[in-house]
Design a protein around this motif. Structure first.
Motif, PDB file in Angstrom:
ATOM      1  N   PHE A  22      42.672  41.791  39.621  1.00 15.57           N
ATOM      2  CA  PHE A  22      41.409  42.327  39.286  1.00 15.57           C
ATOM      3  C   PHE A  22      41.481  43.443  38.347  1.00 15.57           C
ATOM      4  O   PHE A  22      42.398  43.975  38.166  1.00 15.57           O
ATOM      5  N   PRO A  23      39.996  43.626  38.070  1.00 14.02           N
ATOM      6  CA  PRO A  23      39.936  44.745  36.974  1.00 14.02           C
ATOM      7  C   PRO A  23      39.899  45.976  37.472  1.00 14.02           C
ATOM      8  O   PRO A  23      39.458  46.174  38.613  1.00 14.02           O
ATOM      9  N   ILE A  24      40.126  47.120  37.065  1.00 12.90           N
ATOM     10  CA  ILE A  24      39.990  48.456  37.213  1.00 12.90           C
ATOM     11  C   ILE A  24      38.403  48.687  37.478  1.00 12.90           C
ATOM     12  O   ILE A  24      37.549  48.293  36.472  1.00 12.90           O
ATOM     13  N   PRO A  25      37.984  49.445  38.518  1.00 10.58           N
ATOM     14  CA  PRO A  25      36.445  49.570  38.500  1.00 10.58           C
ATOM     15  C   PRO A  25      35.912  50.387  37.444  1.00 10.58           C
ATOM     16  O   PRO A  25      36.528  51.422  37.131  1.00 10.58           O
TER      17      PRO A  25
ATOM     18  N   HIS B 160      31.956  33.900  32.791  1.00 12.34           N
ATOM     19  CA  HIS B 160      33.350  34.204  32.776  1.00 12.34           C
ATOM     20  C   HIS B 160      33.812  34.985  33.539  1.00 12.34           C
ATOM     21  O   HIS B 160      33.401  35.968  33.794  1.00 12.34           O
ATOM     22  N   SER B 161      35.275  34.692  34.035  1.00  9.93           N
ATOM     23  CA  SER B 161      35.941  35.509  34.894  1.00  9.93           C
ATOM     24  C   SER B 161      36.481  36.641  34.121  1.00  9.93           C
ATOM     25  O   SER B 161      36.600  36.417  32.847  1.00  9.93           O
TER      26      SER B 161
ATOM     27  N   ALA C 148      33.554  35.943  40.062  1.00 16.07           N
ATOM     28  CA  ALA C 148      32.424  36.612  40.638  1.00 16.07           C
ATOM     29  C   ALA C 148      31.544  35.610  41.422  1.00 16.07           C
ATOM     30  O   ALA C 148      31.655  34.297  41.209  1.00 16.07           O
ATOM     31  N   PRO C 149      30.803  36.055  42.619  1.00 17.86           N
ATOM     32  CA  PRO C 149      29.966  35.025  43.274  1.00 17.86           C
ATOM     33  C   PRO C 149      28.691  34.628  42.440  1.00 17.86           C
ATOM     34  O   PRO C 149      27.891  35.450  41.578  1.00 17.86           O
ATOM     35  N   HIS C 150      28.552  33.387  42.581  1.00 25.57           N
ATOM     36  CA  HIS C 150      27.084  32.768  41.831  1.00 25.57           C
ATOM     37  C   HIS C 150      26.788  31.627  42.782  1.00 25.57           C
ATOM     38  O   HIS C 150      27.158  30.994  43.224  1.00 25.57           O
ATOM     39  N   THR C 151      25.162  31.956  42.932  1.00 27.60           N
ATOM     40  CA  THR C 151      24.530  31.072  43.765  1.00 27.60           C
ATOM     41  C   THR C 151      24.108  29.860  43.134  1.00 27.60           C
ATOM     42  O   THR C 151      23.266  29.796  41.952  1.00 27.60           O
TER      43      THR C 151
ATOM     44  N   THR D 269      31.975  45.187  38.930  1.00 28.28           N
ATOM     45  CA  THR D 269      32.937  44.781  37.874  1.00 28.28           C
ATOM     46  C   THR D 269      33.056  43.235  37.889  1.00 28.28           C
ATOM     47  O   THR D 269      33.966  42.708  36.920  1.00 28.28           O
ATOM     48  N   ASN D 270      32.152  42.539  38.576  1.00 26.19           N
ATOM     49  CA  ASN D 270      32.394  40.840  38.292  1.00 26.19           C
ATOM     50  C   ASN D 270      31.093  40.461  37.875  1.00 26.19           C
ATOM     51  O   ASN D 270      30.026  40.875  38.244  1.00 26.19           O
TER      52      ASN D 270
END
Length: 552
Positions: free
Chosen positions: A274-277, A442-443, A450-453, A502-503
């Motif tokens: 995970f990326p740093i906040p 892109h991740s 990231a969430p996406h509907t 962050t996502n």
């Protein structure tokens, strides 16, 4: 120097000394026996110690570090050292101890034989001495009787009152006694000559031979004990190079410990990907307008939940949005974003990207190993089948057909399994998928999706999908539907905690920020909201206090 000449009169002391030598030899054998027991016990305890500290199956992950591997290598060398102590014990007991036992048995037999011979010679000399003494006493007695008979004759011859017959009688007695005395003298001289001859032979020939045999026996014992001591030293010396090699192995094990490598292993093992906040952006509440006041009034009477990990989301529907990282944990009172980890999933999607990638690679390696094993088994069966075909007397080749088929099925199953997990790995490593709107999301480099509907007309609440970006810039991917979906406001919410987006697909928020709810939590821990400035996206459900509109 010879015992026969130097110790001619110390026969008894020589006998005692040789017995002490045998007793000392027996003491040496006891020492070797106990020394062997000590070495075996030491080796057994060392091996038990090594066994107790061998890595357990549940500790396998820990022993991937160089410091743990160095320890394992060291105890392996200790195990080898224990084996060398067993060699010492076996050599001492099997060679030296056995030789000394045989020597002791031989010494006891030889000593007994030599002492019996010496005792016989001593007894012969004693009997000769007794015969000489007896002959001497007989001669002394006869001499005294001869002297008295001579004295009586002289008195009788001088006595004028005795008759001539009485004088003649005394003369006859005198002559008899004189003859007896001469016979005893000759007997005594003969016995004395025999005794002297025997004594000469006894002290110069017979007994020196016995002493010489005892001396040779003692020399043999001493030489053998010297050889045994030397053997003990040679046995010790023979294992020293191996023990030194074990010690060198320990030194090598110590040199293999690498702190930098272990630090990297810790990173590889625990890095989530995970990326740093990022920094929390400043939210100007003055831009919220009257909406903020109205929202504050509508939520002012709401009670803030004491546990930010338990959202107060009220939802009549619990559609689960697959592929979202769901729950938020807390650390020392401050909430933190964590993935949901229930039961281990087949594709390890419940793990952070780096750990998932490592688990998938391990699974692929294991499948390949099983495939190699099955392939080798198949080759062996086919070779055996060829042998049966060329020589039916050895066996029926048709009997192996079932095994070949079973092996083929196993290989097919493993191949399918391999393709499946290779697909999971390709997905984990960043294969990109397209959203329903045709936009690629892109991740991050770490692999956190990231969430996406994705919605279609008539179905306003479809399940969210994970979206992956390719690592190597691969533009190929699957597309899932087309068109934009308009979301209706179903309530309002207030941010309990600040959140950094962050996502892709999530939006940041500041504490006490008011927003509109467009889509309720579907069970994955995310709620779709619209901010005052019109930005839409997902926020953690446990970070907001929701108030849903009620329909009349």
């Amino acid at each position: 120097m010879s015992w026969g000449t130097e110790l001619w009169d110390q026969y008894d002391n020589v006998g005692v000394h040789t017995q002490k030598g045998i007793d000392f030899c027996e003491k040496f054998t006891h020492f070797l026996k106990e020394r062997s027991a000590v070495e075996l016990e030491y080796a057994r305890n060392l091996k038990k110690l090594v066994k107790n500290f061998q890595p357990k199956k549940r500790e396998e992950d820990e022993y991937q570090f160089t410091w743990a591997k160095g320890f394992v290598d060291m105890i392996k060398e200790v195990h080898d050292i224990a084996g060398q102590h067993e060699v010492i014990a076996e050599s001492l007991q099997g060679t030296v101890y056995k030789d000394l036992q045989n020597l002791m048995t031989e010494l006891k037999q030889d000593r007994k034989k030599h002492l019996q011979e010496g005792a016989r010679l001593q007894e012969q000399l004693r009997q000769m001495a007794l015969s000489l003494d007896k002959a001497k006493k007989t001669y002394e007695k006869a001499f005294k009787e001869s002297e008295r008979a001579l004295d009586n004759y002289r008195k009788a011859d001088a006595d004028i009152n005795l008759s001539r017959a009485d004088v003649e009688k005394q003369r006859i007695i005198m002559n008899q006694k004189a003859q007896q005395c001469e016979d005893c003298k000759n007997e005594y001289a003969s016995v004395l000559q025999q005794f002297n001859s025997h004594q000469q032979e006894h002290y110069h020939t017979a007994m020196p031979m016995v002493f010489q045999q005892l001396q040779e026996m003692e020399t043999k014992r001493i030489t053998k004990m010297k050889d045994c001591v030397l053997q003990c030293a040679e046995i010790e010396k023979s294992v020293i190079p191996i023990i030194n090699t074990c010690i060198e192995g320990m030194i090598k094990a110590a040199g293999s410990v690498n702190s930098a490598q272990d630090s990297k292993l810790v990173i590889d093992k625990y890095k989530s990907g995970f990326p740093i906040p990022q920094d929390v952006p400043f939210e100007d509440l003055s831009n919220m307008g009257g909406m903020v006041d109205n929202q504050n009034n509508s939520t002012s009477n709401k009670q803030t939940p004491s546990n930010p990990m338990k959202p107060s989301t009220v939802s009549s529907k619990q559609k689960k949005r697959g592929g979202l990282f769901g729950l938020f944990g807390s650390s020392k009172g401050k909430p933190a974003l964590l993935p949901v980890v229930d039961d281990q999933k087949e594709d390890f999607s419940d793990l952070p990207p780096n750990q998932r990638r490592r688990k998938l690679q391990q699974k692929i390696d294991l499948i390949k190993k099983d495939m190699a094993k099955e392939t080798a088994e198949r080759e062996g069966i086919l070779k055996l089948k060829d042998v049966y075909v060329s020589n039916p007397a050895l066996g029926d080749p048709n009997m192996l057909a079932e095994k070949v088929e079973e092996n083929a099925q196993k290989l097919d199953a493993l191949q399918q399994e391999l393709l499946k997990y290779e697909g999971y790995l390709a997905e984990c490593e960043g294969k990109r998928r397209h959203s329903a709107s045709g936009d690629s999301i892109h991740s991050s480099d770490s692999g956190h999706h990231a969430p996406h509907t994705i919605s279609t007309p008539g179905t306003p609440h479809q399940q969210p999908h994970n979206v992956y970006a390719p690592i190597d810039g691969d533009e190929d991917g699957d597309e899932f539907g087309e068109g934009d979906v308009e979301f209706h406001v179903i309530g309002t919410c207030r941010a309990l905690y600040p959140f950094e987006a962050t996502n892709e697909g999530s939006v940041p928020m500041s504490e006490n920020e008011e927003m509109q709810i467009l889509e309720e939590d579907q069970g994955d821990g995310w709620t779709r909201v619209r901010k005052v400035d019109g930005t839409e996206g997902f926020v953690p459900s446990s970070y907001v206090q929701c108030h849903y509109l009620t329909s009349d």
